[in-house]
Design a protein around this motif. Structure first.
Motif: not given
Length: 205
Positions: A167-177
């Motif tokens: 979940k943290v990785a997914a959130i970080q990916a969304e934040m990068e997008v």
């Protein structure tokens, strides 16, 4: 073949103990003694007819009576009413019996009864072994249950940690997008603003 039984007697704590067993070693095991009471002079083969009859009726079963008393042996016994007198009496009894030569038992030899007693002892010994095995199996089962609970809790923790990491990785990916979108929007707006401000200046002129 079943071995002939003898009656052995000792004193441990607040009680006199007696048991019908095929050997001194078997008697010590039945009493749960951690030292050789016979070598220490604290145990002996009994020649008391009453004690012999009581133990032969329940071979392998440890019988008790208050220390120093001359009452009958039984599976259950109450504590001595006067511990001080009981201790002195027990010592006196052991001392007096130690001075006297062992008297031969007047009990008539009953071979069939001896065989029955020996078989009963073996049965009681096997019962105790089954009991100990059952207790060990119960302890092993409890250890396995606890280990399973630990393994289950450990697995649950590891699974939750992996899920959290995903979940943290997914959130970080969304934040990068979103960060890239924000930068692209800032760039687009910079250009649009420059064009609109130029048009405004041209209109004022």
């Amino acid at each position: 073949m079943a071995r002939k039984l003898k009656t052995y007697q000792t004193s441990l704590g607040f009680f006199d103990l007696a048991v019908a067993a095929p050997s001194m070693k078997a008697a010590l095991e039945a009493w749960g003694a951690d030292s050789n009471l016979f070598h220490q002079g604290a145990a002996k083969e009994s020649d008391d007819r009453g004690v012999i009859e009581a133990t032969m009726a329940k071979p392998g079963v440890v019988l008790r009576r208050p220390v120093g008393s001359d009452g009958p042996f039984g599976e259950n016994a109450e504590l001595p009413t006067n511990l001080g007198d009981g201790e002195r009496a027990a010592k006196a009894v052991r001392k007096s019996k130690g001075r006297n030569a062992k008297k031969p038992s007047t009990r008539p030899v009953d071979k069939a009864a001896e065989r029955r007693a020996a078989l009963a002892f073996e049965k009681e010994q096997k019962r105790r072994e089954r009991e100990r095995a059952g207790e060990e199996a119960a302890r092993q089962k409890e250890r396995e249950r606890r280990q399973q609970a630990v393994d289950k809790a450990q697995t649950a923790l590891e699974t939750a940690e992996r899920e959290h990491a995903k979940k943290v990785a997914a959130i970080q990916a969304e934040m990068e997008v979103l960060e890239k979108k924000s930068q692209a929007e800032d760039a687009r707006w910079g250009k649009e603003r420059g064009r609109l401000e130029a048009a405004l200046r041209h209109a004022r002129d």
